[in-house]
Design an enzyme around this catalytic site. Sequence first.
Site, PDB file in Angstrom:
ATOM      1  N   GLU A 181     -11.957  -5.622  -7.225  1.00 56.82           N
ATOM      2  CA  GLU A 181     -12.672  -5.294  -5.991  1.00 56.82           C
ATOM      3  C   GLU A 181     -14.050  -4.695  -6.247  1.00 56.82           C
ATOM      4  OE1 GLU A 181     -10.135  -2.488  -3.896  1.00 56.82           O
ATOM      5  OE2 GLU A 181      -9.324  -1.780  -5.803  1.00 56.82           O
ATOM      6  N   ARG A 215       0.896  -1.468  -5.272  1.00 55.90           N
ATOM      7  CA  ARG A 215      -0.381  -0.897  -5.712  1.00 55.90           C
ATOM      8  C   ARG A 215      -0.225   0.600  -5.892  1.00 55.90           C
ATOM      9  NH1 ARG A 215      -5.398  -1.441  -1.731  1.00 55.90           N
ATOM     10  NH2 ARG A 215      -4.264   0.189  -0.622  1.00 55.90           N
ATOM     11  N   ARG A 227     -18.740  -1.996   5.816  1.00 56.36           N
ATOM     12  CA  ARG A 227     -18.180  -2.886   6.828  1.00 56.36           C
ATOM     13  C   ARG A 227     -17.910  -2.186   8.157  1.00 56.36           C
ATOM     14  NH1 ARG A 227     -13.916  -2.269   2.991  1.00 56.36           N
ATOM     15  NH2 ARG A 227     -12.013  -1.361   3.847  1.00 56.36           N
ATOM     16  N   ASN A 263     -11.887  -7.233   0.756  1.00 53.76           N
ATOM     17  CA  ASN A 263     -12.488  -6.288   1.706  1.00 53.76           C
ATOM     18  C   ASN A 263     -13.523  -5.413   1.008  1.00 53.76           C
ATOM     19  OD1 ASN A 263     -10.574  -7.424   3.333  1.00 53.76           O
ATOM     20  ND2 ASN A 263      -9.358  -5.580   3.593  1.00 53.76           N
ATOM     21  N   ASP A 264     -13.140  -4.822  -0.127  1.00 53.87           N
ATOM     22  CA  ASP A 264     -14.077  -3.979  -0.873  1.00 53.87           C
ATOM     23  C   ASP A 264     -15.040  -4.808  -1.708  1.00 53.87           C
ATOM     24  OD1 ASP A 264     -13.646  -1.411  -0.025  1.00 53.87           O
ATOM     25  OD2 ASP A 264     -12.094  -0.968  -1.499  1.00 53.87           O
ATOM     26  N   CYS A 266      -5.430 -10.313  -2.012  1.00 53.89           N
ATOM     27  CA  CYS A 266      -4.742  -9.529  -0.984  1.00 53.89           C
ATOM     28  C   CYS A 266      -5.690  -9.008   0.086  1.00 53.89           C
ATOM     29  CB  CYS A 266      -3.972  -8.370  -1.618  1.00 53.89           C
ATOM     30  SG  CYS A 266      -5.011  -7.265  -2.591  1.00 53.89           S
ATOM     31  N   ARG A 268       0.865  -1.187   0.000  1.00 55.66           N
ATOM     32  CA  ARG A 268       0.000   0.000   0.000  1.00 55.66           C
ATOM     33  C   ARG A 268       0.901   1.236   0.000  1.00 55.66           C
ATOM     34  NH1 ARG A 268      -1.752  -3.163   4.392  1.00 55.66           N
ATOM     35  NH2 ARG A 268      -3.763  -4.214   4.111  1.00 55.66           N
TER      36      ARG A 268
END
Length: 579
Positions: A434, A335, A468, A457-458, A505, A298
């Site tokens: 995502e 990323r 979330r 996550n997304d 990831c 990140r």
Amino acid sequence: MSKLTGIAAAPGYAIGPVFIMSEEKLVTERKSLTVYEAQGEVSRFTDRVEEAIVQLRELKEQTRLKIGEEQAEIFETHILVLHDEEFVGRIKELIQEQLINAEAALQDVTDELVMIFESMDDPYLKERAADFRDVSKRVLGLLLGAKQKSISDFDQPVVLIAGDLTPSDTAQLDRDRVAGFATNIGGRTSHSAIMARSMEIPAVVGLKDVTSQLSDQDFVILDGFTGTLIVNPSEEQIAEYQEKKQKYEVHKEQMKKYLHAPSVTSDGHKVEIVSNIGNPGDALGANRNGAEGIGLFRTEFLYMGRADFPTEEEQFKAYKEVAETFKEGSPIVIRTLDIGGDKELDYLDLPNEMNPFLGYRAIRLCLDQKEMFKTQLRAILRASAYGNVKMMYPMIATVQELRAANAILAEVKQDLDARQIPYNSAMEVGIMIEIPAAVLISDQLAKEVDFFSIGTNDLVQYTMAADRMNEKVSHLTQPMNPSILRLIKMTIDNAHKEGKWAGMCGEMAGSLIAIPILLGLGLDEFSMSAGSVLPARMLMSNLKIEDAKKIANEALNMQSAADIEAHVIKSLPAVAEMI
């Protein structure tokens, strides 16, 4: 007997008497100054900053010798904060502009930065607020002449209870005297939690008001796996947890043999287990924990907590450092900037949006802010000359966005070629999957990329239409929901049809209960937190790929996440034993 529940921050069990760490409040008085006095106040502040830097250098060296290089780097981060004119300089400016004392100016700037970071949704960035608190507390203590309190002088192993522990506090813990710790606030990605895991001190955080619920006369059992604290347990419970603690010690010794082992199932199916990181210091921990490389770097940390964009040289050095941390050939997936949503930059005038997570962010922002994007692309390309660097774009929704990003990348390559600056012209370029729209056209996208990395996550948030962070709908955050598994399967299948690899990831990649399903669906690369690497590798070594495929196919036709999880546990004893 009572039971308190918080967040499991570091695994293990602690059994012992309570020691409540008193909160020493450093009171700051706001004083008005004359112009002449303000000049002297700036000098006084500068001197105390220099003292703090000396203290941090000493603490860094003590931590390096006592715990390790990775944890010592946390204090290098604090030193850099005190060398950063955007932090220190703003405090000096405030003293002179508002004619106030250094303590007040320090508090104002710190409060502003802490508020910015704590308002973020990204857990990693949210927890960086603790770094500013720690640095500020140190300098404030020096300004006020307060004695730095040590928390390592205990007569027997205790369970430390505190409102919060700064990295400085945690680094000074004596593992022979502190069996574990519990705090009112904090999260899994806070530096104190990271250091607790590295120091192998069991920890539970986020207990809200544990300091007011306990007294020094209490005796507790701390469970760092479930995030629970049992207060004044029975003799039977103590005996039960002593046995659990002994079994866990045996388990830890067994896991060490997987440190340099390949990531392979018992019947020879090979995958790649890599790590997610947020800065170069995290790469050291990932390497130490046996990660085969980095699956998600990140890059937002380079842009946060400052007054202007990082230079190309700053970024290049950070990316190069990570590439050189691992052995030659290890993959390093960087990323591109994923700013926007909960991650704001003061110096980037982003619009106020009704729903920033569905707005002007990530690749959408980068395609619009072309010069900013080019600077980062140049830095990444230059770093590719020093290792197996790969790059991926976040939040791609259309083929047109991908092509637009690649067109800018081509411009940057031409510029480097013209200046004869070396880079890997064959560097792999992939995208984050995502957004459900990207999954549905993943057959088209796979023709134009080198790999996919699934950001669960997304993907879960967008697919389930459930924020979330919203407690009212958090029950819908279900990575194992059949709808999510079908999207993952479609992504992997479409990548493989074009001869491309597919990784993951998101947090799901390190989930022991999800790993068999993901193996069965054909996932090639698993990127997770450093602490999850060895458990994941150990679990895989006890699985057969054919069993995983069978369970995954059955899961796709089930009706709920709960049914799928129960099916995995029932079908695979290896999973049941480890979770």
